[in-house]
Scaffold this motif. Structure first.
Motif, PDB file in Angstrom:
ATOM      1  N   ALA A   1     -48.693 -14.745  80.236  1.00 43.84           N
ATOM      2  CA  ALA A   1     -47.617 -14.006  80.907  1.00 43.84           C
ATOM      3  C   ALA A   1     -46.389 -14.899  81.072  1.00 43.84           C
ATOM      4  O   ALA A   1     -45.256 -14.470  80.827  1.00 43.84           O
ATOM      5  CB  ALA A   1     -48.103 -13.491  82.256  1.00 43.84           C
TER       6      ALA A   1
ATOM      7  N   GLN B   1     -43.164  -4.190  72.957  1.00 45.47           N
ATOM      8  CA  GLN B   1     -44.262  -4.521  73.867  1.00 45.47           C
ATOM      9  C   GLN B   1     -45.488  -4.935  73.063  1.00 45.47           C
ATOM     10  O   GLN B   1     -46.438  -4.170  72.927  1.00 45.47           O
ATOM     11  CB  GLN B   1     -44.579  -3.313  74.751  1.00 45.47           C
ATOM     12  CG  GLN B   1     -45.471  -3.688  75.922  1.00 45.47           C
ATOM     13  CD  GLN B   1     -45.779  -2.498  76.818  1.00 45.47           C
ATOM     14  OE1 GLN B   1     -45.855  -1.367  76.362  1.00 45.47           O
ATOM     15  NE2 GLN B   1     -45.963  -2.765  78.095  1.00 45.47           N
TER      16      GLN B   1
ATOM     17  N   ASN C   1     -41.589  -8.210  76.845  1.00 39.74           N
ATOM     18  CA  ASN C   1     -42.431  -7.413  77.730  1.00 39.74           C
ATOM     19  C   ASN C   1     -43.800  -7.197  77.088  1.00 39.74           C
ATOM     20  O   ASN C   1     -44.116  -6.125  76.598  1.00 39.74           O
ATOM     21  CB  ASN C   1     -41.733  -6.071  77.995  1.00 39.74           C
ATOM     22  CG  ASN C   1     -42.483  -5.230  79.013  1.00 39.74           C
ATOM     23  OD1 ASN C   1     -43.227  -5.761  79.834  1.00 39.74           O
ATOM     24  ND2 ASN C   1     -42.303  -3.914  78.932  1.00 39.74           N
ATOM     25  N   ALA C   2     -44.600  -8.274  77.079  1.00 37.06           N
ATOM     26  CA  ALA C   2     -45.905  -8.197  76.411  1.00 37.06           C
ATOM     27  C   ALA C   2     -46.929  -7.497  77.292  1.00 37.06           C
ATOM     28  O   ALA C   2     -46.908  -7.631  78.513  1.00 37.06           O
ATOM     29  CB  ALA C   2     -46.387  -9.605  76.091  1.00 37.06           C
ATOM     30  N   GLU C   3     -47.792  -6.767  76.619  1.00 38.98           N
ATOM     31  CA  GLU C   3     -48.947  -6.192  77.326  1.00 38.98           C
ATOM     32  C   GLU C   3     -50.110  -7.149  77.115  1.00 38.98           C
ATOM     33  O   GLU C   3     -50.523  -7.393  75.973  1.00 38.98           O
ATOM     34  CB  GLU C   3     -49.282  -4.812  76.759  1.00 38.98           C
ATOM     35  CG  GLU C   3     -50.482  -4.188  77.453  1.00 38.98           C
ATOM     36  CD  GLU C   3     -50.862  -2.830  76.864  1.00 38.98           C
ATOM     37  OE1 GLU C   3     -51.910  -2.317  77.226  1.00 38.98           O
ATOM     38  OE2 GLU C   3     -50.102  -2.321  76.015  1.00 38.98           O
ATOM     39  N   ILE C   4     -50.624  -7.693  78.188  1.00 35.70           N
ATOM     40  CA  ILE C   4     -51.655  -8.726  78.080  1.00 35.70           C
ATOM     41  C   ILE C   4     -53.030  -8.116  78.331  1.00 35.70           C
ATOM     42  O   ILE C   4     -53.254  -7.448  79.346  1.00 35.70           O
ATOM     43  CB  ILE C   4     -51.362  -9.874  79.054  1.00 35.70           C
ATOM     44  CG1 ILE C   4     -50.053 -10.541  78.616  1.00 35.70           C
ATOM     45  CG2 ILE C   4     -52.499 -10.887  79.081  1.00 35.70           C
ATOM     46  CD1 ILE C   4     -49.434 -11.432  79.625  1.00 35.70           C
ATOM     47  N   ILE C   5     -53.921  -8.334  77.387  1.00 35.64           N
ATOM     48  CA  ILE C   5     -55.281  -7.802  77.482  1.00 35.64           C
ATOM     49  C   ILE C   5     -56.220  -8.990  77.681  1.00 35.64           C
ATOM     50  O   ILE C   5     -56.333  -9.856  76.805  1.00 35.64           O
ATOM     51  CB  ILE C   5     -55.660  -7.038  76.202  1.00 35.64           C
ATOM     52  CG1 ILE C   5     -54.665  -5.889  75.967  1.00 35.64           C
ATOM     53  CG2 ILE C   5     -57.094  -6.521  76.288  1.00 35.64           C
ATOM     54  CD1 ILE C   5     -54.831  -5.207  74.638  1.00 35.64           C
TER      55      ILE C   5
ATOM     56  N   ARG D   1     -48.974  -6.333  72.077  1.00 30.72           N
ATOM     57  CA  ARG D   1     -50.241  -6.469  72.805  1.00 30.72           C
ATOM     58  C   ARG D   1     -50.828  -7.825  72.477  1.00 30.72           C
ATOM     59  O   ARG D   1     -50.976  -8.174  71.301  1.00 30.72           O
ATOM     60  CB  ARG D   1     -51.217  -5.390  72.354  1.00 30.72           C
ATOM     61  CG  ARG D   1     -50.983  -4.047  72.981  1.00 30.72           C
ATOM     62  CD  ARG D   1     -52.078  -3.140  72.499  1.00 30.72           C
ATOM     63  NE  ARG D   1     -52.188  -1.951  73.290  1.00 30.72           N
ATOM     64  CZ  ARG D   1     -53.199  -1.097  73.179  1.00 30.72           C
ATOM     65  NH1 ARG D   1     -54.166  -1.333  72.319  1.00 30.72           N
ATOM     66  NH2 ARG D   1     -53.233  -0.021  73.918  1.00 30.72           N
TER      67      ARG D   1
END
Ligand code: PRP
Length: 235
Positions: free
Chosen positions: A130, A118, A139-143, A120
């Motif tokens: 996304a 994952q 499954n990236a965590e997008i900030i 970031r």
């Protein structure tokens, strides 16, 4: 410009990095610009009253145009795709060329996208980011940040960033490199769908003048197939 007989067209202009070149192009095209010093006014009438200009945040230009608050607008293709707004794109404009890229620390240039379960990713483009990771099953965590995205990896906020790259100077200065080009971008003229038909005469007059002023630099509305060729999502 010969003033159209219909009501003035409303044009949403982007403040910021595309502003000067947009005004230069309109001037070259012989389109009437606001006269005099208008201070902080946000709606300006052209000297011959044929056009009204709305000065908008670049990311908001597609919103004004989709809702018909403006008949025409100028923005970047990156901003337009991120916005998901439904507008016509009658003319690509010959400035604002840069690319939206996935970037990371230069000491890990070959890091595979799946290096972490994952990653970031900091960006001003959460929708396009996304999409990029979704189609790769990552499954990236997008900030989402509002600017200075390159700070993300430097302060440990993010592993990667998705941001505009023009000269590459900002990346180099901050020890980052491009990992993938997500899309090539440039300025584009956009039109409200209903206005494009209902005010076709006046709109075609503006498009014709801009096309003539861009010489060979402007091009017709890209079809979706051509566009997808400009979205080199490798691997
Ligand atoms: C843009 C972009 C990069 C930089 C790229 O930022 O977000 O930070 O320009 O240009 P370069 O490759 O020529 O260095 P902008 O100046 O619009 O400010 P921001 O980061 O605050 O959005």
């Amino acid at each position: 410009m010969t003033a159209p007989h219909l009501a003035p067209l409303v044009v949403a202009l982007p403040k910021g990095r595309l502003a000067d070149q947009t005004l230069e192009l309109f001037q070259t095209a012989g389109l009437s610009l606001p006269a005099g010093d208008n201070g902080r006014k946000l709606i300006l009438s052209s000297a011959d009253a044929s056009l009204h200009y709305v000065l908008a945040k670049p990311a908001d230009v597609p919103t004004y145009v989709e809702y018909g608050a403006a008949d025409l607008g100028v923005c970047g293709l990156d901003t337009l795709r991120e916005s998901r707004r439904q507008v016509y794109e009658p003319l690509l404009l010959p400035f604002g060329h840069c690319r939206l890229s996935l970037c990371g620390p230069s000491d890990r240039p070959d890091t595979p996208l799946r290096y972490a379960s994952q990653p970031r990713v900091a960006t001003k483009y959460p929708n396009l980011t996304a999409d990029f990771f979704r189609v790769r099953g990552v499954n990236a965590e997008i900030i989402t940040l509002s600017g200075s995205v390159e700070l993300g990896p430097l302060v440990g906020l993010a592993d990667l960033i998705v941001d505009l790259v023009e000269t590459g100077n900002t990346l180099r200065a901050n020890g980052l490199v491009e990992v993938r080009v997500i899309m090539e971008t440039q300025a584009v003229l956009i039109a409200n769908r209903a206005a494009y038909h209902l005010k076709n005469g006046a709109i075609q007059q503006v498009i014709g003048r801009l096309r003539a002023a861009t010489g060979h630099g402007g091009s017709e509305q890209p079809d979706e197939q051509a566009l997808s060729k400009r979205l080199p999502y490798p691997e």
